[in-house]
Design a protein around this motif. Structure first.
Motif, PDB file in Angstrom:
ATOM      1  N   MET A   3       0.851  -1.200   0.000  1.00 30.48           N
ATOM      2  CA  MET A   3       0.000   0.000   0.000  1.00 30.48           C
ATOM      3  C   MET A   3       0.889   1.253   0.000  1.00 30.48           C
ATOM      4  O   MET A   3       1.899   1.309   0.698  1.00 30.48           O
ATOM      5  CB  MET A   3      -0.907   0.007   1.233  1.00 30.48           C
ATOM      6  CG  MET A   3      -1.831   1.224   1.314  1.00 30.48           C
ATOM      7  SD  MET A   3      -2.893   1.206   2.763  1.00 30.48           S
ATOM      8  CE  MET A   3      -3.934  -0.195   2.399  1.00 30.48           C
ATOM      9  N   LYS A   4       0.482   2.233  -0.765  1.00 37.71           N
ATOM     10  CA  LYS A   4       1.246   3.468  -0.839  1.00 37.71           C
ATOM     11  C   LYS A   4       1.182   4.231   0.484  1.00 37.71           C
ATOM     12  O   LYS A   4       0.143   4.264   1.153  1.00 37.71           O
ATOM     13  CB  LYS A   4       0.704   4.359  -1.962  1.00 37.71           C
ATOM     14  CG  LYS A   4       0.946   3.830  -3.364  1.00 37.71           C
ATOM     15  CD  LYS A   4       0.469   4.847  -4.399  1.00 37.71           C
ATOM     16  CE  LYS A   4       0.756   4.370  -5.813  1.00 37.71           C
ATOM     17  NZ  LYS A   4       0.375   5.370  -6.832  1.00 37.71           N
ATOM     18  N   LYS A   5       2.293   4.859   0.848  1.00 33.54           N
ATOM     19  CA  LYS A   5       2.329   5.725   2.010  1.00 33.54           C
ATOM     20  C   LYS A   5       1.642   7.050   1.665  1.00 33.54           C
ATOM     21  O   LYS A   5       1.756   7.554   0.535  1.00 33.54           O
ATOM     22  CB  LYS A   5       3.773   5.999   2.431  1.00 33.54           C
ATOM     23  CG  LYS A   5       4.536   4.759   2.887  1.00 33.54           C
ATOM     24  CD  LYS A   5       4.014   4.236   4.204  1.00 33.54           C
ATOM     25  CE  LYS A   5       4.874   3.099   4.734  1.00 33.54           C
ATOM     26  NZ  LYS A   5       4.367   2.572   6.018  1.00 33.54           N
ATOM     27  N   HIS A   6       0.933   7.607   2.650  1.00 34.43           N
ATOM     28  CA  HIS A   6       0.221   8.869   2.433  1.00 34.43           C
ATOM     29  C   HIS A   6       1.072  10.021   2.968  1.00 34.43           C
ATOM     30  O   HIS A   6       1.319  10.115   4.176  1.00 34.43           O
ATOM     31  CB  HIS A   6      -1.133   8.830   3.144  1.00 34.43           C
ATOM     32  CG  HIS A   6      -1.996  10.020   2.857  1.00 34.43           C
ATOM     33  ND1 HIS A   6      -3.036  10.415   3.670  1.00 34.43           N
ATOM     34  CD2 HIS A   6      -1.982  10.904   1.819  1.00 34.43           C
ATOM     35  CE1 HIS A   6      -3.617  11.480   3.154  1.00 34.43           C
ATOM     36  NE2 HIS A   6      -2.992  11.800   2.031  1.00 34.43           N
ATOM     37  N   VAL A   7       1.519  10.876   2.061  1.00 30.91           N
ATOM     38  CA  VAL A   7       2.272  12.065   2.438  1.00 30.91           C
ATOM     39  C   VAL A   7       1.335  13.262   2.352  1.00 30.91           C
ATOM     40  O   VAL A   7       0.766  13.535   1.290  1.00 30.91           O
ATOM     41  CB  VAL A   7       3.486  12.284   1.521  1.00 30.91           C
ATOM     42  CG1 VAL A   7       4.257  13.535   1.945  1.00 30.91           C
ATOM     43  CG2 VAL A   7       4.413  11.068   1.550  1.00 30.91           C
ATOM     44  N   VAL A   8       1.166  13.955   3.456  1.00 31.51           N
ATOM     45  CA  VAL A   8       0.331  15.151   3.497  1.00 31.51           C
ATOM     46  C   VAL A   8       1.254  16.368   3.607  1.00 31.51           C
ATOM     47  O   VAL A   8       2.083  16.450   4.514  1.00 31.51           O
ATOM     48  CB  VAL A   8      -0.660  15.119   4.675  1.00 31.51           C
ATOM     49  CG1 VAL A   8      -1.460  16.421   4.739  1.00 31.51           C
ATOM     50  CG2 VAL A   8      -1.606  13.928   4.544  1.00 31.51           C
ATOM     51  N   ILE A   9       1.114  17.278   2.658  1.00 33.43           N
ATOM     52  CA  ILE A   9       1.929  18.496   2.624  1.00 33.43           C
ATOM     53  C   ILE A   9       1.019  19.681   2.914  1.00 33.43           C
ATOM     54  O   ILE A   9       0.031  19.908   2.204  1.00 33.43           O
ATOM     55  CB  ILE A   9       2.601  18.678   1.253  1.00 33.43           C
ATOM     56  CG1 ILE A   9       3.453  17.455   0.902  1.00 33.43           C
ATOM     57  CG2 ILE A   9       3.461  19.943   1.250  1.00 33.43           C
ATOM     58  CD1 ILE A   9       3.991  17.483  -0.529  1.00 33.43           C
ATOM     59  N   LEU A  10       1.359  20.436   3.944  1.00 39.30           N
ATOM     60  CA  LEU A  10       0.587  21.621   4.311  1.00 39.30           C
ATOM     61  C   LEU A  10       1.288  22.856   3.783  1.00 39.30           C
ATOM     62  O   LEU A  10       2.394  23.179   4.206  1.00 39.30           O
ATOM     63  CB  LEU A  10       0.432  21.703   5.835  1.00 39.30           C
ATOM     64  CG  LEU A  10      -0.103  20.451   6.544  1.00 39.30           C
ATOM     65  CD1 LEU A  10      -0.244  20.711   8.041  1.00 39.30           C
ATOM     66  CD2 LEU A  10      -1.437  20.021   5.941  1.00 39.30           C
ATOM     67  N   GLY A  11       0.643  23.520   2.833  1.00 38.97           N
ATOM     68  CA  GLY A  11       1.227  24.714   2.232  1.00 38.97           C
ATOM     69  C   GLY A  11       1.748  24.452   0.842  1.00 38.97           C
ATOM     70  O   GLY A  11       2.536  23.524   0.631  1.00 38.97           O
ATOM     71  N   ALA A  12       1.296  25.257  -0.120  1.00 37.28           N
ATOM     72  CA  ALA A  12       1.687  25.079  -1.516  1.00 37.28           C
ATOM     73  C   ALA A  12       2.448  26.296  -2.016  1.00 37.28           C
ATOM     74  O   ALA A  12       2.114  26.909  -3.026  1.00 37.28           O
ATOM     75  CB  ALA A  12       0.461  24.809  -2.386  1.00 37.28           C
ATOM     76  N   GLY A  13       3.486  26.659  -1.254  1.00 32.04           N
ATOM     77  CA  GLY A  13       4.429  27.662  -1.716  1.00 32.04           C
ATOM     78  C   GLY A  13       5.602  26.968  -2.395  1.00 32.04           C
ATOM     79  O   GLY A  13       5.484  25.843  -2.885  1.00 32.04           O
ATOM     80  N   PHE A  14       6.757  27.622  -2.404  1.00 28.23           N
ATOM     81  CA  PHE A  14       7.953  27.030  -3.020  1.00 28.23           C
ATOM     82  C   PHE A  14       8.230  25.640  -2.454  1.00 28.23           C
ATOM     83  O   PHE A  14       8.482  24.692  -3.200  1.00 28.23           O
ATOM     84  CB  PHE A  14       9.166  27.924  -2.752  1.00 28.23           C
ATOM     85  CG  PHE A  14       9.482  28.907  -3.845  1.00 28.23           C
ATOM     86  CD1 PHE A  14      10.537  28.674  -4.708  1.00 28.23           C
ATOM     87  CD2 PHE A  14       8.750  30.073  -3.999  1.00 28.23           C
ATOM     88  CE1 PHE A  14      10.853  29.590  -5.713  1.00 28.23           C
ATOM     89  CE2 PHE A  14       9.056  30.990  -4.988  1.00 28.23           C
ATOM     90  CZ  PHE A  14      10.107  30.741  -5.852  1.00 28.23           C
ATOM     91  N   GLY A  15       8.212  25.525  -1.121  1.00 30.11           N
ATOM     92  CA  GLY A  15       8.556  24.260  -0.494  1.00 30.11           C
ATOM     93  C   GLY A  15       7.549  23.174  -0.776  1.00 30.11           C
ATOM     94  O   GLY A  15       7.906  22.051  -1.166  1.00 30.11           O
TER      95      GLY A  15
END
Length: 377
Positions: free
Chosen positions: A1-13
């Motif tokens: 099963m794929k790992k779930h990566v949650v990214i908070l913030g859609a700026g440069f980083g």
């Protein structure tokens, strides 16, 4: 099963991290990218808006245009973060992450400087740049005071770019002789990392009759008498006050327990926080580097590599060096580039390249390549 990566913030980083995970780990992870805004803009685009070179429509890139494999964008406001459980609540849903990356950036605390909201201008936000653009035609003589209201702040050259471009603006209007421009800030020099870079900026200011007042911070505006009160107890009169607002971590980060002494402490090598499988990158992180998009972008590369290495049972090969190049507008169509490395050696280094018209073209290409890379179009 794929790992779930949650990214908070859609700026440069956040955008760079999502892109790298899509490019290199699409078979291993699925990414949820969350931002409360509907579009992205480059920090330097605010200067384009301020001086009428572009409109907000020209510079905003809608997040709906993201088309990266394995990446789902959600326009939602983050309301709580539980770093121990890696659980995120928004105004629309909740998310459980296997890996959580906090890239929410720094917010502006306008209220931290009494009188600033009522009687000051700023160009660090799109809305602020639009408002100041509309105020500038009303200024025809007197003193423009650019106040750096706190440290750290995004894009260290930006206050001085603003001063140099305001000089050009007043020259074009034929009123430069009727105006004074002063920049006042708590730093001993414009870019304290190296004497040489600071001196180049000071020379450019001096050539245009612009004064930099070091080691002074404006703490309050008297909007009736148009006087700025200094932390040292003195006052400075102005006709137009332009502020670089106090920066702080978003309230949701502060309340999560991630922040310590104002920013999120991380391992400098890989941007990991003290919570397992939780990273913090970009302006929100407490790293001794400049707060600027290029450094967040470089941090995202390291975080992506660290996630990949750990998923495959390896270790990170190349630690974060805090290296990057920031463009700085000198006016008259000329652009310089500050190349800096904060963590890769025994002491931070920086040098100024240019300014030149060739670097102005390079700056435009920089924005174009990022739009294509991050949004897939």
């Amino acid at each position: 099963m794929k790992k779930h990566v949650v990214i908070l913030g859609a700026g440069f980083g956040g955008l760079e991290l999502a892109t790298r995970l899509s490019d290199s780990l699409v078979d291993d992870v699925r990414v949820t990218l969350i931002d409360q805004n509907d579009s992205f803009s480059f920090g330097f685009s605010k200067l384009d808006i301020l001086f009428g070179r572009k409109t907000a429509v020209d510079v905003l890139v809608p997040y709906r245009d993201i088309s990266k494999a394995g990446v789902e964008f959600r326009q939602e406001r983050v309301t709580s973060i539980d770093p121990e459980k890696r659980r995120v609540e928004t105004d629309h849903a909740s998310y459980d992450a296997d890996v959580l990356a906090v890239a929410l950036g720094a917010e502006y605390d306008f209220a931290a400087t009494p009188g600033f909201e009522e009687g000051g201008s700023e160009y660090y936000s799109v809305a602020g740049a639009e408002r100041m653009r509309d105020v500038l035609p009303e200024f025809d003589s007197g003193t423009i005071l650019i106040g750096i209201l706190g440290q750290p702040f995004k894009c260290p050259p930006a206050p001085f770019e603003g001063a140099l471009l305001l000089h050009d603006h007043l020259v074009e209007r034929g009123i430069r002789a009727d105006a004074e421009i002063h920049v006042i800030g708590p730093m001993a020099a414009p870019v304290p990392i190296t004497k040489e870079v600071s001196q180049s900026i000071l020379d450019a200011l001096h050539e245009r009759g612009i004064e930099y007042v070091p080691k002074q911070r404006v703490v309050e505006l008297d909007t009736h008498s148009k006087e700025a009160r200094l932390e040292s107890g003195g006052t400075v009169s102005y006709d137009l006050f332009v502020g670089i607002p106090v920066h702080r971590v978003p309230a949701v980060v502060e309340s999560s327990g991630l922040a310590v002494d104002g920013w999120v402490p991380v391992d400098h090598t890989n941007l990991a926080t003290r919570f397992p499988d939780v990273y913090a990158l970009g302006d929100v992180a407490g790293v001794p580097i400049a707060k600027a998009g290029v450094f967040a972008e470089a941090a995202a590369a390291v975080v992506a590599d660290d996630i990949g290495a750990r998923l495959r049972g390896g270790v990170l090969q190349q630690p974060y060096e805090g290296a990057g190049s920031c463009y700085i507008e000198f006016g008259r169509g000329l652009v310089g580039k500050v190349e800096a490395n904060f963590l890769g050696g025994p002491a931070p280094t920086a040098r100024l390249v240019g300014p030149s018209r060739e670097l102005a073209a390079e700056k435009e290409a920089f924005a174009s390549t990022r739009r294509t890379r991050w949004f897939g179009s």
